[in-house]
Design an enzyme around this catalytic site. Structure first.
Site, PDB file in Angstrom:
ATOM      1  N   LYS A 177       0.881  -1.165   0.000  1.00  0.00           N
ATOM      2  CA  LYS A 177       0.000   0.000   0.000  1.00  0.00           C
ATOM      3  C   LYS A 177       0.921   1.218   0.000  1.00  0.00           C
ATOM      4  CE  LYS A 177      -3.016   2.260   3.332  1.00  0.00           C
ATOM      5  NZ  LYS A 177      -3.742   2.118   4.576  1.00  0.00           N
TER       6      LYS A 177
HETATM    7  P1  FBP Z   1      -6.288   7.051   4.943  1.00  0.00           P
HETATM    8  O1  FBP Z   1      -7.036   6.583   3.733  1.00  0.00           O
HETATM    9  O2  FBP Z   1      -7.169   7.758   5.915  1.00  0.00           O
HETATM   10  O3  FBP Z   1      -5.065   7.835   4.564  1.00  0.00           O
HETATM   11  O4  FBP Z   1      -5.814   5.721   5.680  1.00  0.00           O
HETATM   12  C1  FBP Z   1      -4.714   5.002   5.235  1.00  0.00           C
HETATM   13  C2  FBP Z   1      -3.625   5.029   6.267  1.00  0.00           C
HETATM   14  O5  FBP Z   1      -2.475   4.345   5.821  1.00  0.00           O
HETATM   15  C3  FBP Z   1      -4.056   4.478   7.606  1.00  0.00           C
HETATM   16  O6  FBP Z   1      -3.944   3.091   7.615  1.00  0.00           O
HETATM   17  C4  FBP Z   1      -3.160   5.192   8.535  1.00  0.00           C
HETATM   18  O7  FBP Z   1      -3.667   5.312   9.811  1.00  0.00           O
HETATM   19  C5  FBP Z   1      -3.060   6.531   7.901  1.00  0.00           C
HETATM   20  O8  FBP Z   1      -3.264   6.361   6.540  1.00  0.00           O
HETATM   21  C6  FBP Z   1      -1.719   7.163   8.068  1.00  0.00           C
HETATM   22  O9  FBP Z   1      -1.861   8.474   7.700  1.00  0.00           O
HETATM   23  P2  FBP Z   1      -0.665   9.489   7.685  1.00  0.00           P
HETATM   24  O10 FBP Z   1      -0.337   9.619   6.246  1.00  0.00           O
HETATM   25  O11 FBP Z   1      -1.234  10.732   8.278  1.00  0.00           O
HETATM   26  O12 FBP Z   1       0.429   8.892   8.501  1.00  0.00           O
END
Ligand code: FBP
Length: 263
Positions: A177
């Site tokens: 991801k």
């Molecule tokens: P989002 O779609 O809200 O970005 O979620 C994906 C994710 O990877 C979450 O699993 C994780 O908590 C968050 O994004 C991390 O976000 P950041 O980029 O602020 O660290």
């Protein structure tokens, strides 16, 4: 066929996947969902038909009756809080075990590596011990390959994202991801260096308008990505279940974003 490849197919039923990511209460704090109780919200999103839900172990237990036999659990085994001083937020710590994922009935485990961070070495070690245990117990390992650190000026720069994705496959990720890099051309390069290992687009902060977000997903799919792992653009939407359904229609039914948003 090894069991972890078969398990990955459950998460990618037609070769693509829509995963609802909900580890934000730990990673960002409950402000992300306005300090609400989230049980009903998560239930509705699961019922919308997402292929998987990504949770940390505590919530995976608390919400077991919501996801069990209804969708696939991706148990995330590392995290960090934003309560840490900013300079120490480039490190994810262990928050669960692979055995716990097996006990819970998870389909896959996930862990973040901040490629390029000062503590990259420690995160690689943690990733390796998770992967070793996951391989032994036959469960796939998804890597959140996020380039980030004090000297990384633009974490969405495709050259940096592509480097992280390449490092992810070379360190044994079964799926990855990562960030959207802003265009079809650049994201295609990111997907190409993954050598066929499925790449999922991370959602990121809530987009200004949901239609543009759906168009972004479509662009990524055209570039060869195999789906999305989205949190905020679903649960911060005025109608989270509808948002999840629209994403499913773009990813699985290949509907145009303009059509998907209407249904
Ligand atoms: P989002 O779609 O809200 O970005 O979620 C994906 C994710 O990877 C979450 O699993 C994780 O908590 C968050 O994004 C991390 O976000 P950041 O980029 O602020 O660290």
């Amino acid at each position: 066929m090894s069991s972890y490849i078969t398990k990955l197919d459950e998460l990618f039923p037609d070769g693509r996947s829509v995963i609802f990511a909900f580890d934000h209460g730990f990673e960002h704090g409950p402000e992300d969902f306005s300090y609400r109780m989230t049980r009903d919200l998560v239930k509705k999103i699961v019922e919308s038909g997402v292929d998987g839900i990504m949770l940390l172990p505590g919530l995976a237990r608390i919400y077991k009756e919501i996801w069990f036999r209804k969708t696939n659990l991706v148990l995330k085994l590392t995290s960090k809080t934003n309560l840490r001083p900013e300079s120490q937020r480039f490190l994810q710590s262990p928050v669960g075990y692979v055995e716990e994922a097996i006990d819970l009935g998870a389909t896959a485990v996930a862990a973040t590596v901040y490629w390029g961070a000062p503590e990259e070495d420690l995160m690689i070690e943690r990733w390796m011990s998770i992967r070793k245990e996951a391989n032994r117990l036959g469960i796939p390992c998804i890597q959140l390959a996020y380039p980030r650190g004090p000297h990384i000026e633009n974490r969405y720069d495709f050259k940096i994202v592509a480097y992280g994705v390449r490092a992810a496959i070379e360190s044994g990720a079964d799926a990855i991801k990562t960030y959207y890099t802003g265009s079809y051309e650049t994201f295609k390069k990111v997907v190409d260096v993954a050598e066929g290992v499925p790449v999922l687009m991370a959602g990121g902060p809530k987009a200004k308008d949901f239609l543009s977000f759906l168009r972004q997903i479509k662009e990524c799919l055209e570039a060869g990505c195999k789906g999305v792992a989205v949190g905020r653009n679903i649960f911060q939407n005025e109608n989270p279940a509808k948002a999840a359904k629209a994403i499913i229609r773009v990813v699985h039914d290949e509907l145009e974003p303009e059509e998907a948003i209407k249904v």
